[in-house]
Design a protein around this motif. Structure first.
Motif, PDB file in Angstrom:
ATOM      1  N   GLY A 345       0.783  -1.221   0.000  1.00 58.35           N
ATOM      2  CA  GLY A 345       0.000   0.000   0.000  1.00 58.35           C
ATOM      3  C   GLY A 345       0.814   1.269   0.000  1.00 58.35           C
ATOM      4  N   GLN A 346       2.086   1.192  -0.323  1.00 58.98           N
ATOM      5  CA  GLN A 346       2.941   2.379  -0.268  1.00 58.98           C
ATOM      6  C   GLN A 346       2.774   3.285  -1.482  1.00 58.98           C
ATOM      7  N   THR A 347       2.516   2.670  -2.654  1.00 55.31           N
ATOM      8  CA  THR A 347       2.320   3.477  -3.853  1.00 55.31           C
ATOM      9  C   THR A 347       0.900   4.009  -3.919  1.00 55.31           C
ATOM     10  N   GLY A 348      -0.063   3.151  -3.607  1.00 59.05           N
ATOM     11  CA  GLY A 348      -1.460   3.536  -3.725  1.00 59.05           C
ATOM     12  C   GLY A 348      -1.961   4.381  -2.576  1.00 59.05           C
ATOM     13  N   GLY A 349      -1.250   4.356  -1.454  1.00 55.35           N
ATOM     14  CA  GLY A 349      -1.681   5.142  -0.314  1.00 55.35           C
ATOM     15  C   GLY A 349      -2.795   4.469   0.462  1.00 55.35           C
ATOM     16  N   LEU A 350      -3.520   5.246   1.255  1.00 50.41           N
ATOM     17  CA  LEU A 350      -4.551   4.739   2.145  1.00 50.41           C
ATOM     18  C   LEU A 350      -5.603   3.936   1.391  1.00 50.41           C
ATOM     19  N   PHE A 351      -5.934   2.769   1.929  1.00 52.63           N
ATOM     20  CA  PHE A 351      -6.971   1.867   1.407  1.00 52.63           C
ATOM     21  C   PHE A 351      -6.600   1.168   0.094  1.00 52.63           C
ATOM     22  N   SER A 352      -5.354   1.270  -0.338  1.00 54.27           N
ATOM     23  CA  SER A 352      -5.013   0.615  -1.604  1.00 54.27           C
ATOM     24  C   SER A 352      -4.845  -0.898  -1.438  1.00 54.27           C
ATOM     25  N   ILE A 353      -4.769  -1.394  -0.196  1.00 53.20           N
ATOM     26  CA  ILE A 353      -4.902  -2.827   0.076  1.00 53.20           C
ATOM     27  C   ILE A 353      -6.326  -3.033   0.561  1.00 53.20           C
ATOM     28  N   GLY A 354      -7.089  -3.837  -0.176  1.00 53.68           N
ATOM     29  CA  GLY A 354      -8.528  -3.914   0.040  1.00 53.68           C
ATOM     30  C   GLY A 354      -8.948  -4.477   1.374  1.00 53.68           C
ATOM     31  N   ASN A 355      -8.144  -5.353   1.971  1.00 50.57           N
ATOM     32  CA  ASN A 355      -8.557  -5.971   3.226  1.00 50.57           C
ATOM     33  C   ASN A 355      -7.373  -6.000   4.194  1.00 50.57           C
ATOM     34  N   ILE A 356      -6.753  -7.143   4.384  1.00 53.41           N
ATOM     35  CA  ILE A 356      -5.662  -7.312   5.342  1.00 53.41           C
ATOM     36  C   ILE A 356      -4.327  -7.242   4.606  1.00 53.41           C
ATOM     37  N   GLY A 357      -3.346  -6.613   5.219  1.00 59.68           N
ATOM     38  CA  GLY A 357      -2.027  -6.537   4.601  1.00 59.68           C
ATOM     39  C   GLY A 357      -1.431  -7.917   4.397  1.00 59.68           C
ATOM     40  N   ILE A 358      -1.270  -8.656   5.495  1.00 62.64           N
ATOM     41  CA  ILE A 358      -0.770 -10.035   5.426  1.00 62.64           C
ATOM     42  C   ILE A 358      -1.692 -10.924   6.248  1.00 62.64           C
ATOM     43  N   PHE A 359      -2.289 -11.923   5.603  1.00 65.63           N
ATOM     44  CA  PHE A 359      -3.074 -12.939   6.306  1.00 65.63           C
ATOM     45  C   PHE A 359      -2.253 -14.217   6.283  1.00 65.63           C
ATOM     46  N   ASN A 360      -1.919 -14.734   7.457  1.00 66.18           N
ATOM     47  CA  ASN A 360      -1.057 -15.907   7.532  1.00 66.18           C
ATOM     48  C   ASN A 360      -1.703 -17.036   8.297  1.00 66.18           C
ATOM     49  N   ALA A 361      -1.898 -18.180   7.632  1.00 69.88           N
ATOM     50  CA  ALA A 361      -2.336 -19.401   8.297  1.00 69.88           C
ATOM     51  C   ALA A 361      -1.269 -20.480   8.179  1.00 69.88           C
ATOM     52  N   GLY A 362      -0.122 -20.113   7.555  1.00 65.78           N
ATOM     53  CA  GLY A 362       0.955 -21.067   7.367  1.00 65.78           C
ATOM     54  C   GLY A 362       2.179 -20.700   8.188  1.00 65.78           C
ATOM     55  N   THR A 363       3.348 -20.706   7.546  1.00 64.76           N
ATOM     56  CA  THR A 363       4.605 -20.341   8.200  1.00 64.76           C
ATOM     57  C   THR A 363       5.174 -19.107   7.509  1.00 64.76           C
ATOM     58  N   PHE A 364       5.254 -18.009   8.251  1.00 60.66           N
ATOM     59  CA  PHE A 364       5.807 -16.767   7.712  1.00 60.66           C
ATOM     60  C   PHE A 364       6.974 -16.356   8.606  1.00 60.66           C
ATOM     61  N   THR A 365       8.177 -16.296   8.002  1.00 57.01           N
ATOM     62  CA  THR A 365       9.376 -15.940   8.758  1.00 57.01           C
ATOM     63  C   THR A 365       9.938 -14.634   8.232  1.00 57.01           C
ATOM     64  N   ASN A 366       9.909 -13.607   9.073  1.00 57.73           N
ATOM     65  CA  ASN A 366      10.554 -12.338   8.733  1.00 57.73           C
ATOM     66  C   ASN A 366      11.854 -12.274   9.522  1.00 57.73           C
ATOM     67  N   ASN A 367      12.966 -12.542   8.840  1.00 54.84           N
ATOM     68  CA  ASN A 367      14.256 -12.606   9.520  1.00 54.84           C
ATOM     69  C   ASN A 367      14.729 -11.209   9.929  1.00 54.84           C
ATOM     70  N   SER A 368      15.836 -11.186  10.666  1.00 52.72           N
ATOM     71  CA  SER A 368      16.295  -9.936  11.296  1.00 52.72           C
ATOM     72  C   SER A 368      16.593  -8.840  10.291  1.00 52.72           C
ATOM     73  N   ILE A 369      16.927  -9.184   9.060  1.00 50.28           N
ATOM     74  CA  ILE A 369      17.236  -8.161   8.048  1.00 50.28           C
ATOM     75  C   ILE A 369      16.021  -7.856   7.192  1.00 50.28           C
ATOM     76  N   GLY A 370      14.905  -8.541   7.428  1.00 53.29           N
ATOM     77  CA  GLY A 370      13.692  -8.307   6.662  1.00 53.29           C
ATOM     78  C   GLY A 370      12.926  -7.096   7.162  1.00 53.29           C
ATOM     79  N   ILE A 371      12.363  -6.320   6.220  1.00 47.58           N
ATOM     80  CA  ILE A 371      11.576  -5.130   6.573  1.00 47.58           C
ATOM     81  C   ILE A 371      10.218  -5.225   5.885  1.00 47.58           C
ATOM     82  N   ILE A 372       9.158  -5.114   6.667  1.00 46.28           N
ATOM     83  CA  ILE A 372       7.801  -5.119   6.139  1.00 46.28           C
ATOM     84  C   ILE A 372       7.131  -3.799   6.496  1.00 46.28           C
ATOM     85  N   THR A 373       6.613  -3.109   5.481  1.00 48.57           N
ATOM     86  CA  THR A 373       5.940  -1.825   5.697  1.00 48.57           C
ATOM     87  C   THR A 373       4.530  -1.919   5.148  1.00 48.57           C
ATOM     88  N   ILE A 374       3.542  -1.694   5.997  1.00 47.29           N
ATOM     89  CA  ILE A 374       2.131  -1.771   5.584  1.00 47.29           C
ATOM     90  C   ILE A 374       1.491  -0.401   5.816  1.00 47.29           C
TER      91      ILE A 374
END
Length: 374
Positions: A345-374
């Motif tokens: 949603g960084q390019t589209g701005g507010l509401f450009s992701i229609g629902n949830i940024g990340i929905f996880n029911a599996g295995t999601f690993t964000n390691n120490s050098i990983g950056i997630i911006t929602i």
């Protein structure tokens, strides 16, 4: 005995209308060893009983062409022995032929083509116990009736509504031609000789990447385009550094991965009726560079729908905008590893992701050098 039809050789068989196996255009007997490097035409001008009857060892080399038309019983009858095709067999290109009968061992090798243009089927008589039809190349079949083979490791294109049964399918079975990768020349996406229809895909083409001798490489400086792409299970699609793939206007998923994507360049996906990237349970996406989703047109469902594996490497970026649902959806079987940057949603701005940024029911690993911006 031994019979070789060399590259400049032409054999024509016509006007053979009496019943009986000796009325086949060509009969290769039990002790026969027949090699075709040239051209064989059966039934090109008048009706014959059958085209080719093999009882021994028959090889159609890569330079060999067999054309069969106007047959009453069988276009090809592989009665015993082994028939190996490395070239091109065309059935019904001029006029209707008859059934392709296999009672023994038939091998259609890699990049070899069986092109059945008329409304004729392949009858692989497995009930007899000795029939073994293996396709490692390409079969194009236009019958309204039902065909069958034993094993497919290549491409089967089944048109005109009939069923095509494959006992063991390790390859691809499609009912529409689109743009199909064969890799019969080299790995270059931009080489028309690597595509079944001899045309590099355009923005209007749905593309199928199959298991091939050469996996497709979108090379440095290349701008490849498609309407949608399906990567078959076991197949690979590679984007080189500074290579570009643009997918736009898909009627379903933009990129459907049953196989593997290796991206070291730039992947852009816009305007999809379903998700931009769908990674099935057998699929893997390896991103080492840049993925841009939705910035140039809406994604109706998820940016990424994940059932398989997704690796976003150190220094890599995933940008997702304008989704109708989740930015990233991970099902229970999903495995997502992030060592890079994910921007939702960084390019589209507010509401450009229609629902949830990340929905996880599996295995999601964000390691120490990983950056997630929602």
């Amino acid at each position: 005995g031994l019979f070789i039809n060399d590259e400049d050789g032409v054999l024509n068989f016509d006007r053979m209308a009496s019943a009986g196996e000796d009325m086949y255009g060509l009969l290769n007997a039990v002790t026969g060893n027949f090699t075709n490097r040239g051209t064989i035409n059966a039934g090109g001008t008048t009706t014959i009983v059958g085209g080719v009857l093999n009882q021994g060892a028959f090889t159609n080399d890569a330079s060999g062409t067999i054309n069969i038309d106007r047959t009453e019983t069988s276009s090809i009858s592989n009665e015993s022995g082994t028939f190996t095709n490395n070239g091109t067999i065309t059935i019904g290109g001029v006029a209707n032929a008859a059934t392709f009968d296999n009672d023994a061992t038939f091998i259609n090798e890699s990049c070899a083509l069986i092109n059945i243009i008329s409304n004729d089927v392949i009858d692989n008589n497995q009930s007899l116990g000795n029939a073994n039809f293996t396709n490692n190349g390409i079969i194009r079949e236009n019958a309204s009736g039902n065909s069958d083979i034993t094993t497919n490791n290549g491409i089967v294109l089944n048109f005109n509504g009939g069923d095509f049964s494959i006992s063991v399918n390790n390859g691809s079975l499609a009912t529409s031609e689109g743009s199909v990768w064969t890799g019969c020349s080299d790995t270059n996406w931009d080489n028309p000789n690597n595509w079944l229809n001899q045309n590099v895909p355009t923005v209007n083409d749905d593309v199928l990447i199959t298991i091939a001798v050469n996996a497709p490489d979108i090379m440095t400086g290349t701008v490849a385009v498609a309407k949608s792409i399906v990567v078959a299970s076991g197949a690979n699609l590679n984007i080189a550094s500074n290579g570009n793939l643009i997918i736009d206007g898909a009627a379903a998923n933009g990129l459907l991965l049953n196989g593997t994507l290796n991206n070291s360049g730039n992947l852009t996906i816009d305007n999809c009726a379903d998700s931009a990237i769908e990674v099935e349970i057998t699929g893997t996406a390896n991103n080492l560079a840049n993925i841009f989703i939705g910035a140039g047109g809406n994604i109706n469902q998820n940016g990424i729908s994940l059932k398989g594996n997704f690796v976003n490497s150190n220094g890599a970026t995933v940008n997702i905008d304008y989704t109708g649902s989740e930015g990233i959806f991970c099902s229970t079987s999903a495995n997502f590893t992030n060592d890079g940057d994910i921007n939702l949603g960084q390019t589209g701005g507010l509401f450009s992701i229609g629902n949830i940024g990340i929905f996880n029911a599996g295995t999601f690993t964000n390691n120490s050098i990983g950056i997630i911006t929602i």
